[in-house]
Design an enzyme around this catalytic site. Structure first.
Site, PDB file in Angstrom:
ATOM      1  N   GLU A   1      29.257  10.464   9.005  1.00 53.48           N
ATOM      2  CA  GLU A   1      28.356  11.372   8.014  1.00 53.48           C
ATOM      3  C   GLU A   1      28.668  12.727   8.558  1.00 53.48           C
ATOM      4  OE1 GLU A   1      25.652  10.507   4.313  1.00 53.48           O
ATOM      5  OE2 GLU A   1      24.984   9.812   5.895  1.00 53.48           O
TER       6      GLU A   1
ATOM      7  N   GLY B   1      18.560  12.547  13.208  1.00 47.93           N
ATOM      8  CA  GLY B   1      17.246  12.099  13.190  1.00 47.93           C
ATOM      9  C   GLY B   1      18.088  11.354  13.635  1.00 47.93           C
ATOM     10  N   ALA B   2      18.898  10.239  12.816  1.00 43.66           N
ATOM     11  CA  ALA B   2      18.686   8.685  12.673  1.00 43.66           C
ATOM     12  C   ALA B   2      20.552   8.360  11.842  1.00 43.66           C
ATOM     13  CB  ALA B   2      18.426   7.982  12.788  1.00 43.66           C
TER      14      ALA B   2
ATOM     15  N   GLU C   1      22.167   5.376   9.645  1.00 44.06           N
ATOM     16  CA  GLU C   1      22.037   4.288   8.951  1.00 44.06           C
ATOM     17  C   GLU C   1      23.737   3.224   8.527  1.00 44.06           C
ATOM     18  OE1 GLU C   1      22.939   6.653   4.584  1.00 44.06           O
ATOM     19  OE2 GLU C   1      22.196   6.783   6.975  1.00 44.06           O
ATOM     20  N   ASN C   2      24.365   3.463   9.861  1.00 40.21           N
ATOM     21  CA  ASN C   2      25.525   2.219   9.634  1.00 40.21           C
ATOM     22  C   ASN C   2      25.176   1.377   9.617  1.00 40.21           C
ATOM     23  OD1 ASN C   2      27.109   4.970  10.834  1.00 40.21           O
ATOM     24  ND2 ASN C   2      25.476   4.561  12.454  1.00 40.21           N
TER      25      ASN C   2
ATOM     26  N   HIS D   1      12.635   4.188   7.376  1.00 43.23           N
ATOM     27  CA  HIS D   1      14.271   4.454   6.907  1.00 43.23           C
ATOM     28  C   HIS D   1      15.576   4.557   6.756  1.00 43.23           C
ATOM     29  CE1 HIS D   1      15.823   8.573   4.713  1.00 43.23           C
ATOM     30  NE2 HIS D   1      16.643   8.251   5.201  1.00 43.23           N
ATOM     31  N   GLU D   2      16.649   3.881   7.767  1.00 41.41           N
ATOM     32  CA  GLU D   2      17.609   3.455   8.056  1.00 41.41           C
ATOM     33  C   GLU D   2      17.759   2.114   7.893  1.00 41.41           C
ATOM     34  OE1 GLU D   2      19.345   6.312   8.363  1.00 41.41           O
ATOM     35  OE2 GLU D   2      17.858   7.539   9.316  1.00 41.41           O
TER      36      GLU D   2
ATOM     37  N   GLU E   1      19.461   9.313  -0.352  1.00 40.71           N
ATOM     38  CA  GLU E   1      18.781  10.022   0.230  1.00 40.71           C
ATOM     39  C   GLU E   1      16.914  10.164  -0.251  1.00 40.71           C
ATOM     40  OE1 GLU E   1      18.329   9.331   3.503  1.00 40.71           O
ATOM     41  OE2 GLU E   1      20.938  10.221   3.444  1.00 40.71           O
TER      42      GLU E   1
END
Length: 979
Positions: A227, A370-371, A373-374, A406-407, A429
């Site tokens: 992303e 930060g991370a 979400e795949n 969040h992820e 988001e």
């Protein structure tokens, strides 16, 4: 995807962290050349020229896929090489020809063809990776006109890092120029038929990918970040979120000894040894859920892990795995606990269950964000996974819990339902930030979470709203999409979602969410689709509310009041101002307190401000009242009195009596702010000072249920908050004024502060010094560390310096965890004079104790970069030469260089701080444009500073803009800053 929270916070210090990617290319623009020329010239295989050298594809015994890559490429390789050579020449020719292309939201058109399914094979060797892809293509029924008939298929690909080896359709090699063409950033297949299967073979070099977008090497592992536009740096594909395909078969092959763990999205279908080569192994993954390419992920590495299981409400057993480098496996337990809590919370709150058999998380050292979400394979910055009681602070634990949540929440709000195009980014988001905020509040303290969220919003997003980078939560255009992973899209987007919740109530919001999923599961949709679901589920008209999606800037609401004693009525008049040419729909939560007793006489009521000016009347009152306006910060606005005069008596009353926790804290903050602004103007009022003393003493000595709220209430507003209230910003004057008031308070209440500090210390020692991670003990530590900071503010004389250093030194030595240790170290880092030796000793001990652990070294660098010392810039420059510093790891760059822009020394009147950051931006732009462009945000508000500083900042922007080459990311930021 969670943008690095640390970086978002430092927007207040002129920093914003945004994700990587590349923007759509127009051949005439020359944007590609400017962006990628550095990486093109550095490429080990001759830039974008697809030449072949001995053993360039595979040097060891290969699997069938690797053999195909070599054999299939040979027939047409010379032709493909020639065309790639032509593309390279075109890139060079168009270098700096014109400005980069601006992409507009209104230009969106559906793809004429869709890839409905894809199979991939990754053949990983040190120094090269071969990627074979099969794309199953059909006409898009949503396309304009007759779907796909007579139209070409355009695939995105970044030839600066993707070397095309072969192209075939249905098993037949294609002829260059006749069947397909290559253009910068594109492969164009001529008029494919329904059911076409396109196969491409490409070669990439992950080890050279310092942008950390696409497939790259981080320590002992290969990992991906796709992303927003990273998948095109892996292979040719329609790399946009509205192409949702089933990634049916993803095969990964690598050396087993060096890369024993092979992961991708979905479920593991098969694994084993490679036939003919016992040293290599493979794994095959399959994800049954259609997804856009930005959610694809692959990992190959030498990793340790912990495992667990979670059983969903419906009885599905999910295997959970959290991976990291072997040395850090003992720091993964809290991440696993947070994941399980997230899964349970989403089931309880929204009825949403996880949908695969596996859920994996991988911690990566070199990661821009930060991370991510795949689907089924989240990839995280180590800072938001690794945590134990010895190395993580309370804030670290909270961030891990929040980002893990969040992820995970993205599985539904982002993955199952994604955004149609990148302009709709806030759809996933903003909504998911709201969800992770609610989760964090429920896991800990809702009041503390809300205050923290609003402090961050004001420090970062409000500043962004008043800068040249201001944009609506749904932008209308961009040059580089990565520049819009912003505090506005995330934090203000979350506030817009919160307003839905406020207007509709929790039950109404849940009804809207249910309808949203029912309508759009498995689709890429728009912000308008979300609004329609909320409106239809609750049978309300939200058309006026939709203006929040298109209006940049922070609205202002002015208020005035009137009490009619004879009629027993209280009138509240609200008047709104914004950048919208129509009145916006603003929910304003209000309560009323009796002016004499302080008791609440009207509970919280949500007022719908929908006109430019509107009066609301409260009847049946027996006496005059004080209004508590904008409770729980019900809208992201600035609330100001219509008279322009701050009613300090009213603020003192609210700080003492308000039943709304947020507004009680807010009243105290506004009192502090009023005093600071008076100090800056040289007109400090004794009456205001008395109100501040009264509020501080009451908060310090009074009994409160929540230590964290008490700590927040005793912290002075940030320098960034004060700057927002000034027409012309003088950073040095703000720093001095805040420091002076803090010292005045500390001296007046030194005995009380010391008594509270000792009381909290004794309470902690009575429990045996064990570190407990819960809301009460976190609050206790927070309050004690605020007391430490006030005590160490008193250090004007040599005797005071010794005393302050002694208190901080003892605090450091006796710390039971990283929270207390960092509080002491931060205080000691700014010690000078008689405290200098204690400072140096503590820094040395912390470094030695870190023993090379990178997250602790990041803290060690950052605490020195933020130090309040006269020679701090020289110290930072020297630290850039430290053997543990590197420009190639974003966390390390942020910890030393980006964070320096939050230090008042950045604004030294001689411009040395500006020059230093500008030099680092120029250096970083050649390595990692997404990091360089965030750092350049330090300069964009130059117009708000005094004339001398503004001119110096502007000069640095002009210098950066003149660089050749310059990335699109940086070009957009500096251009907006100048224009």
């Amino acid at each position: 995807m969670r943008v690095n929270p640390l970086a978002l916070f430092f927007i207040s210090g002129q920093q914003s962290m945004i994700r990587s990617g590349v923007v759509a290319f127009s051949r005439a623009s020359g944007a590609l050349a400017r962006r990628n020329v550095a990486s093109i010239r550095k490429s080990a295989w001759g830039g974008i020229i697809a030449t072949t050298t001995a053993g360039s594809t595979c040097q060891r015994p290969e699997s069938a896929a690797c053999l195909f890559a070599r054999g299939g490429a040979s027939a047409k390789l010379s032709t493909t090489s020639a065309l790639n050579s032509a593309v390279a020449a075109d890139v060079a020719e168009t270098l700096d020809a014109t400005a980069p292309v601006e992409v507009f939201r209104t230009d969106y058109k559906p793809l004429p063809h869709l890839v409905n399914k894809i199979n991939m094979d990754f053949c990983i060797h040190d120094g090269k990776t071969t990627v074979t892809s099969e794309l199953f293509i059909d006409p898009n029924p949503k396309a304009d006109g007759v779907a796909g008939v007579g139209t070409d298929l355009v695939l995105d690909g970044d030839e600066s890092c993707v070397k095309l080896l072969s192209v075939s359709v249905d098993g037949e090699e294609l002829e260059l120029g006749k069947d397909y063409t290559l253009e910068p950033q594109k492969l164009i297949l001529k008029s494919p038929k329904a059911g076409t299967v396109l196969k491409t073979v490409v070669e990439i070099v992950p080890e050279e990918n310092l942008q950390l977008s696409g497939l790259y090497k981080s320590g002992p592992m290969y990992c991906s970040q796709c992303e927003a536009l990273g998948f095109r740096r892996i292979t040719y594909y329609p790399d946009r979120p509205d192409n949702m395909a089933v990634f049916e078969k993803i095969r990964i092959e690598a050396d087993e000894a060096n890369y024993p763990v092979l992961l991708s999205n979905g479920n593991l279908m098969e694994s084993g040894k490679v036939e003919g080569d016992s040293g290599r192994h493979f794994a095959v993954w399959s994800d049954p859920f259609a997804k856009p390419s930005y959610l694809f992920a692959v990992v190959a590495g030498d990793l340790g892990k912990i495992t667990d299981t979670y059983t969903t409400t419906s009885g599905r057993k999910v295997e959970l795995g959290v991976y990291s480098e072997e040395a850090n496996v003992d720091k993964l337990d809290y991440a696993m606990e947070s994941l399980k809590n997230s899964m349970k919370w989403d089931e309880d709150k929204f009825g949403l269950e996880y949908d695969l058999d596996l859920y994996n998380i991988v911690a990566v050292e070199s990661f821009n964000m930060g991370a991510m979400e795949n689907k089924g394979l989240n990839i995280f910055n180590t800072a938001y996974v690794l945590a134990d009681k010895k190395t993580a602070s309370d804030q670290d634990f909270e961030r891990v819990e929040s980002v893990i949540g969040h992820e995970y929440f993205h599985n539904w709000t982002g993955n199952r339902v994604t955004c149609r195009d990148w302009f709709q980014l806030t759809l996933k988001e903003g909504l998911t930030v709201f969800r992770d905020q609610e989760f964090s509040g429920d896991m800990n303290s809702n009041a503390v979470q809300r205050i923290g969220a609003v402090r961050g919003l004001r420090a970062g997003q409000f500043r962004e709203d008043s800068s040249p980078m201001s944009h609506p939560i749904r932008p209308d255009s961009y040059i580089a999409m990565e520049n819009f992973y912003t505090s506005t899209v995330y934090s203000k987007g979350a506030e817009v979602i919160r307003m839905y919740n406020t207007l509709l109530g929790e039950a109404g919001f849940r009804k809207g969410m249910d309808l949203y999923f029912e309508r759009h599961d498995g689709s890429g949709v728009t912000c308008d689709d979300f609004l329609a679901a909320m409106a239809d589920a609750n049978d309300v008209d939200l058309s006026q509310f939709s203006l929040w999606y298109s209006t940049p800037g922070t609205p202002t609401v002015k208020y005035s009041t009137e009490y009619d004693a004879a009629a027993g009525t209280f009138s509240l008049t609200l008047e709104q101002e914004s950048n919208c040419d129509k009145p916006m729909h603003i929910p304003v939560s209000v309560g009323l307190l009796d002016k004499e007793s302080g008791k609440e006489v009207v509970a919280t009521k949500v007022l719908d401000l929908k006109e430019g000016k509107q009066t609301f009347e409260f009847s049946g009152l027996e006496a005059d009242v004080v209004p508590s306006i904008l409770r729980d910060f019900s809208a992201p606005i600035k609330l100001v009195p219509a008279s322009g005069e701050v009613d300090e008596e009213e603020l003192a009353f609210l700080a003492a009596n308000d039943t709304d926790g947020f507004n009680r804290w807010e009243a105290g903050q506004r009192l502090y702010t009023s005093l600071m602004l008076q100090t800056l103007e040289g007109e400090q009022s004794e009456k205001t000072l008395d109100y501040v003393f009264e509020a501080f003493e009451r908060t310090l000595t009074g009994k409160m249920d929540d230590y964290s709220i008490q700590a927040f209430a005793l912290i002075l507003p940030s320098e960034g908050t004060i700057a927002e209230g000034m027409k012309v910003i003088d950073p040095e004057a703000i720093h001095k004024a805040r420091g002076s008031i803090k010292k005045t308070i500390a001296r007046k209440f030194k005995a009380e502060i010391r008594a509270k500090y000792d009381e909290l210390t004794a309470a902690m020692e009575s429990e045996g010094g064990d570190l407990v991670i819960d809301a009460e003990h976190i609050g206790q530590r927070s309050l004690r560390n605020v007391m430490l900071e006030y005590l160490c503010t008193i250090k004007d004389t040599p005797e005071e310096q010794k005393e302050a250093a002694g208190v901080a030194q003892k605090h450091f030595a006796s710390a039971s965890g990283m929270t207390d240790k960092m509080a002491a170290l931060s205080t000691l880092a700014s010690m000078d004079g008689e405290g200098a030796s204690a400072r140096d000793a503590a820094l040395k001990q912390f470094y030695d104790d870190a023993d090379g652990y990178n997250l602790l070294l990041d803290k060690w660098f950052s605490v020195q970069s933020l130090a309040d010392l006269p020679d701090v810039l020289d110290r930072v420059k020297k630290l850039t030469e430290h053997p543990d510093f590197t420009f190639e790891v974003p966390n390390r760059v942020r910890s030393l260089i980006s964070i320096f822009a939050a230090n008042v020394a950045f604004h030294d009147a001689d411009g040395s701080g500006y020059a230093f950051i500008s030099e680092q931006v120029a250096k970083l732009d050649k390595l990692n444009p997404q990091v360089s462009s965030r750092m350049a945000n330090s300069f964009v508000n130059w117009r708000k500073y005094d004339e001398k500083r503004g001119a110096l900042m502007k000069a640095e922007l002009e210098k950066l803009k003149s660089m050749k080459p310059i990335s699109d990311d940086l070009f957009e930021v500096v251009s907006r800053g100048l224009n």
